[in-house]
Design a protein around this motif. Structure first.
Motif, short mmCIF file in Angstrom:
data_model
loop_
_atom_site.label_atom_id
_atom_site.label_comp_id
_atom_site.label_asym_id
_atom_site.label_seq_id
_atom_site.Cartn_x
_atom_site.Cartn_y
_atom_site.Cartn_z
N THR A 1 0.83 -1.20 0.00
CA THR A 1 0.00 0.00 0.00
C THR A 1 0.87 1.25 0.00
O THR A 1 0.64 2.19 -0.78
N GLN B 1 2.72 1.61 -3.36
CA GLN B 1 1.83 2.14 -4.40
C GLN B 1 1.67 3.66 -4.25
O GLN B 1 1.68 4.38 -5.24
N ARG B 2 1.53 4.15 -3.02
CA ARG B 2 1.42 5.59 -2.81
C ARG B 2 2.70 6.30 -3.23
O ARG B 2 2.66 7.38 -3.81
#
Length: 156
Positions: free
Chosen positions: A97, A100-101
């Motif tokens: 997560t 991806q950011r």
């Protein structure tokens, strides 16, 4: 004190097991060992991003995004797997997560017309801190870039 040699970064690609790739940066040289392994050589001061992903029988076991800076002579650095002699970590994001950011931030910087390897290292530290706090980083714009370039000129 002796000068730091160039920084070497090893990358491997074993589909579904270990996948490492350069997201941005300009290596001075690329050494191909075989179909699955290569070494990138960076000059002192170069900024680059490496993505590391490992998987097992049940999916992703680890994912890491590292924005690194090759050290200049006399600068401190940390040791990292596959990076010789080491580098300064500007961004270190673990977990898919967060990775991806981080990749989305890189895409945004490129969409704004900036080469990610050529922006202010302080902005990468800002990105690191904001993403780890669960907050959105401020946008990198022409005003920030100009201020960084002026600081570089004054300190030279």
């Amino acid at each position: 004190m002796s000068a730091i040699a160039e920084t070497e970064v090893d990358l491997s690609w074993w589909r579904g097991q270990v996948e490492e790739w350069l997201r941005f940066g300009r290596p001075r040289e690329e050494i191909l060992h075989d179909r699955r392994r290569r070494t990138l050589v960076f000059r002192p001061g170069a900024v680059f991003a490496r993505v590391r992903w490992t998987g097992g029988a049940y999916g992703t076991t680890a994912s890491v995004l590292e924005v690194l800076r090759a050290p200049e002579a006399g600068e401190a650095f940390i040791t990292l797997p596959g990076v010789r002699p080491g580098a300064q970590a500007l961004v270190w994001l673990e977990g898919w997560t967060r990775v991806q950011r981080g990749l989305a931030v890189i895409d945004t910087i490129e969409a704004a017309g900036f080469a990610p390897h050529a922006i202010a290292p302080d902005h990468w530290r800002h990105v690191q801190n904001r993403l780890w706090a669960g907050l959105a980083p401020r946008a990198y714009d022409a005003r920030r870039h100009r201020a960084w370039r002026l600081r570089q000129r004054v300190s030279s």
